[in-house]
Design a protein around this motif. Structure first.
Motif, PDB file in Angstrom:
ATOM      1  N   UNK A   1       5.595  -4.911   7.132  1.00  0.00           N
ATOM      2  CA  UNK A   1       7.080  -4.315   6.951  1.00  0.00           C
ATOM      3  C   UNK A   1       6.686  -2.911   6.447  1.00  0.00           C
ATOM      4  N   UNK A   2       7.643  -2.063   6.320  1.00  0.00           N
ATOM      5  CA  UNK A   2       7.652  -0.648   5.663  1.00  0.00           C
ATOM      6  C   UNK A   2       8.728  -0.420   4.636  1.00  0.00           C
ATOM      7  N   UNK A   3       8.098  -0.111   3.441  1.00  0.00           N
ATOM      8  CA  UNK A   3       9.156   0.458   2.537  1.00  0.00           C
ATOM      9  C   UNK A   3       9.707   1.911   2.705  1.00  0.00           C
ATOM     10  N   UNK A   4      10.890   2.355   3.152  1.00  0.00           N
ATOM     11  CA  UNK A   4      11.230   3.301   3.407  1.00  0.00           C
ATOM     12  C   UNK A   4      11.678   4.337   2.195  1.00  0.00           C
ATOM     13  N   UNK A   5      11.784   5.403   1.934  1.00  0.00           N
ATOM     14  CA  UNK A   5      12.133   6.262   0.898  1.00  0.00           C
ATOM     15  C   UNK A   5      13.645   6.403   1.033  1.00  0.00           C
ATOM     16  N   UNK A   6      14.364   5.831  -0.009  1.00  0.00           N
ATOM     17  CA  UNK A   6      15.934   5.953  -0.055  1.00  0.00           C
ATOM     18  C   UNK A   6      16.105   6.729  -1.210  1.00  0.00           C
TER      19      UNK A   6
ATOM     20  N   UNK B   1       6.311  13.493   2.406  1.00  0.00           N
ATOM     21  CA  UNK B   1       5.906  12.359   3.103  1.00  0.00           C
ATOM     22  C   UNK B   1       6.386  12.434   4.275  1.00  0.00           C
ATOM     23  N   UNK B   2       5.608  11.721   5.161  1.00  0.00           N
ATOM     24  CA  UNK B   2       5.884  11.463   6.690  1.00  0.00           C
ATOM     25  C   UNK B   2       5.286  10.422   7.589  1.00  0.00           C
ATOM     26  N   UNK B   3       5.873   9.404   7.278  1.00  0.00           N
ATOM     27  CA  UNK B   3       5.236   8.098   7.877  1.00  0.00           C
ATOM     28  C   UNK B   3       5.137   8.368   9.520  1.00  0.00           C
ATOM     29  N   UNK B   4       4.243   7.840  10.161  1.00  0.00           N
ATOM     30  CA  UNK B   4       3.678   7.985  11.484  1.00  0.00           C
ATOM     31  C   UNK B   4       3.780   6.427  12.083  1.00  0.00           C
TER      32      UNK B   4
ATOM     33  N   UNK C   1       0.851  -1.302  -0.062  1.00  0.00           N
ATOM     34  CA  UNK C   1       0.066   0.026   0.097  1.00  0.00           C
ATOM     35  C   UNK C   1       0.879   1.244   0.036  1.00  0.00           C
ATOM     36  N   UNK C   2       0.614   2.044  -0.856  1.00  0.00           N
ATOM     37  CA  UNK C   2       1.452   3.247  -1.085  1.00  0.00           C
ATOM     38  C   UNK C   2       0.828   4.585   0.005  1.00  0.00           C
ATOM     39  N   UNK C   3       1.625   4.759   0.870  1.00  0.00           N
ATOM     40  CA  UNK C   3       0.986   5.596   1.954  1.00  0.00           C
ATOM     41  C   UNK C   3       1.292   7.097   1.770  1.00  0.00           C
ATOM     42  N   UNK C   4       1.817   7.449   0.753  1.00  0.00           N
ATOM     43  CA  UNK C   4       2.399   8.868   0.409  1.00  0.00           C
ATOM     44  C   UNK C   4       0.997   9.668  -0.030  1.00  0.00           C
ATOM     45  N   UNK C   5       0.942  10.945   0.036  1.00  0.00           N
ATOM     46  CA  UNK C   5      -0.293  11.739  -0.412  1.00  0.00           C
ATOM     47  C   UNK C   5      -0.049  11.917  -1.851  1.00  0.00           C
TER      48      UNK C   5
ATOM     49  N   UNK D   1       8.784   4.509  10.657  1.00  0.00           N
ATOM     50  CA  UNK D   1       9.596   5.480  10.581  1.00  0.00           C
ATOM     51  C   UNK D   1       9.004   6.670   9.671  1.00  0.00           C
ATOM     52  N   UNK D   2       9.718   7.920  10.088  1.00  0.00           N
ATOM     53  CA  UNK D   2       9.191   9.168   9.339  1.00  0.00           C
ATOM     54  C   UNK D   2       9.607   8.864   7.614  1.00  0.00           C
ATOM     55  N   UNK D   3      10.469   8.148   7.475  1.00  0.00           N
ATOM     56  CA  UNK D   3      10.660   8.023   5.932  1.00  0.00           C
ATOM     57  C   UNK D   3       9.779   6.964   5.101  1.00  0.00           C
ATOM     58  N   UNK D   4       8.965   6.412   5.804  1.00  0.00           N
ATOM     59  CA  UNK D   4       7.977   5.116   5.263  1.00  0.00           C
ATOM     60  C   UNK D   4       7.076   5.859   4.321  1.00  0.00           C
ATOM     61  N   UNK D   5       7.153   5.070   3.130  1.00  0.00           N
ATOM     62  CA  UNK D   5       6.326   5.420   2.026  1.00  0.00           C
ATOM     63  C   UNK D   5       5.296   4.334   1.476  1.00  0.00           C
TER      64      UNK D   5
END
Lengths: 270, 270
Positions: free
Chosen positions: B161-166, B251-254, B31-35, B258-262
């Motif tokens: 699991x969370x996919x982070x923005x790299x 984006x800001x993971x909650x 699931x894409x969690x970004x706006x 972590x805050x880099x999660x997308x």
């Protein structure tokens, strides 16, 4: 946390036995038996442009904890976060430093500083870079690990882990930890060139690192909310304070970061 | 919990090779969690410990650069299979990649298009104990969403699991759209253009701007894969530094991410 599958093939055991036999042949005759347990710990700076001060590493048993989220930071964490200080220097004023204090703690077995793998020198870490340390400790204890470093383009940010169990690692097993940036809560996040120690390290400014005054929003350790930089677009925000903060910030957009800010790899070598 | 504050933890073996006892079948939901940042050309890989899809802190190989900058997964899939022919590689909408024919946007909005669900992914090789996933974060210069070598659980159940923005570390984050569709390059030439991989017409997004002068010219000093520091953006559609918006394109993971999660990944082990 859980182990990898335990299904190890016969051929793997044979290969291991063979390897151990080979290694056994080149051991130092003076070595005390039983041989020490050796861990190799690597820290990778996952930020783009936050300089990490030299990284302190502490091996300990239960009963030691370098910091607690939500609790007031001790002086040694304040020194680490504000000025990247790890240990008392010969000409230091009286005070408390992370590795110096840890060395006095009965639960602590070993304290070290991470080094550059090619030069062997203790180093700080630019964004994307890594450092390593080898830890040799007597076998058989339920060891825990603390790794800590100051984030030098913040007022009082630091990162690391404390009191992580590593005693369960078998030879050849590894553990990967991603770490959060914490705010020590010991200095207001003004991000000015006078208070961010990175400017003294890299830009020859008169920046003050450690300052015993405590003027942060609250005097306890939180997750770090990130930095305000002078590149920050504020939009039509009428928030005067925010605008002043932006205009006073010595940081630029490359100093921004999101969590996690570092990766720590713990390998049990022997 | 003692490990509070850590993002993820995995224990592995890099020396002895464990393995899955038998073929495991996975259902993966992403699931894409970004706006505002569609993910494209997701590449999902079950691999052995010593054959990672990517390593944060290292320089991005060519295939990953192409995925991050151009949104094309073919080269990375080929690199992965050449590094380890026994890896299980799936591209979104084309099971068994290498034959990646139906790339699909993973985007927010219409008809649950922010979710992909992939049933029946069979891990064929017992050594493939790790799961890695990457996909281009559209509307960034060289950002990719990544799940880095997560341990595939052995017990049946559903795991998050969370996919982070790299940041791939391969292109300056100027946050500029391709100004004219005629300037669009195909791989591998597209890695040499200074723009994001999209034109204004590629994404339905009222917040996209024109004629920015460039948010950041700095990428050369850190050529390694790091956690993405986020979009800078600006407050104007026409002109300004960036063609992106300072609020909409962040984006800001909650917690607990972590805050880099997308993106959120749900893995069901059958």
């Amino acid at each position: 946390m859980r182990r990898e599958a335990r299904f190890v093939t016969t051929s793997t055991w044979l290969a291991m036995a063979l390897l151990l036999a080979v290694l056994g042949g080149c051991g130092n005759q003076d070595e005390v038996y039983p041989p020490n347990t050796v861990y190799r710990v690597t820290m990778v700076n996952l930020t783009y442009n936050q300089y990490f001060a030299p990284v302190g590493v502490i091996v300990h048993t239960g009963g030691y904890q370098a910091w607690t989220l939500g609790a007031e930071a001790e002086e040694q964490i304040e020194r680490l976060a504000e000025g990247g200080q790890l240990a008392q220097a010969a000409d230091s004023e009286p005070g408390k430093w992370l590795l110096t204090e840890a060395g006095k703690d009965p639960a602590v077995v070993l304290t070290k500083v991470m080094v550059d793998t090619s030069s062997g020198q203790a180093i700080g870490l630019l964004g994307g870079r890594q450092a390593q340390v080898s830890l040799s400790v007597p076998p058989g204890q339920d060891y825990r690990l603390t790794v800590a470093t100051g984030m030098m383009f913040t007022n009082d940010g630091f990162t690391g882990v404390t009191d992580v169990s590593i005693g369960q690692l078998g030879i050849g097993e590894s553990l990967i930890l991603y770490t959060n940036a914490y705010d020590a809560g010991t200095e207001a996040n003004t991000e000015t060139e006078l208070t961010v120690y990175g400017f003294a390290l890299f830009n020859e400014k008169e920046a003050i690192g450690y300052d015993p005054a405590r003027d942060d929003a609250h005097d306890y350790i939180t997750l770090h909310a990130g930095v305000i930089t002078h590149d920050e677009p504020l939009g039509d925000s009428s928030d005067q304070d925010l605008e002043e903060l932006r205009d006073g910030s010595g940081l630029n957009e490359t100093h921004r970061f999101l969590q996690p800010v570092a990766k720590i790899i713990v390998e049990r070598v022997s | 919990m003692r490990l509070r504050g850590l993002v993820t933890i995995c224990v592995g073996m890099w020396f002895t090779m464990g393995g899955l006892a038998q073929a495991v079948s996975l259902t993966i939901k992403i699931t894409n969690t970004t706006v505002a940042h569609p993910l494209r050309e997701l590449l999902i890989v079950a691999h052995a410990v010593n054959h990672p899809l990517f390593v944060s802190g290292n320089a991005a190989p060519d295939g990953l650069e192409e995925l991050a900058e151009c949104g094309k997964q073919g080269a990375l899939a080929a690199e992965m299979l050449s590094d380890d022919p026994k890896a299980d590689v799936w591209g979104v909408n084309s099971y068994r990649a290498g034959v990646v024919s139906y790339p699909k946007l993973l985007e927010l909005g219409v008809d649950n298009d922010n979710l992909v669900s992939l049933p029946g992914l069979v891990v064929t090789n017992g050594a493939n104990t790790r799961l890695s996933i990457v996909g281009r974060i559209m509307l960034t210069n060289d950002g990719f969403a990544g799940l880095e070598a997560a341990l595939i659980p052995l017990e049946p159940g559903t795991y998050t699991f969370y996919m982070l923005a790299y940041d791939a570390g391969t292109e300056a984050n100027n946050e500029l759209l391709i100004p004219d569709p005629d300037l669009r390059q195909t791989p591998p030439a597209c890695v040499n253009d200074p723009y994001m991989a999209e034109t204004k017409g590629d994404v339905t997004d009222d917040y996209l701007g024109d004629n920015g002068i460039g948010a950041s010219g700095q990428e050369g000093s850190n050529p390694f894969i790091t956690i993405h520091r986020g979009v800078l953006g600006d407050t104007t559609r026409d002109g300004g530094k960036s063609d992106l918006d300072y609020i909409h394109h962040r984006w800001h993971g909650a917690e607990p991410a972590p805050s880099s999660a997308v993106a959120t990944v749900k893995v069901t082990v059958q």
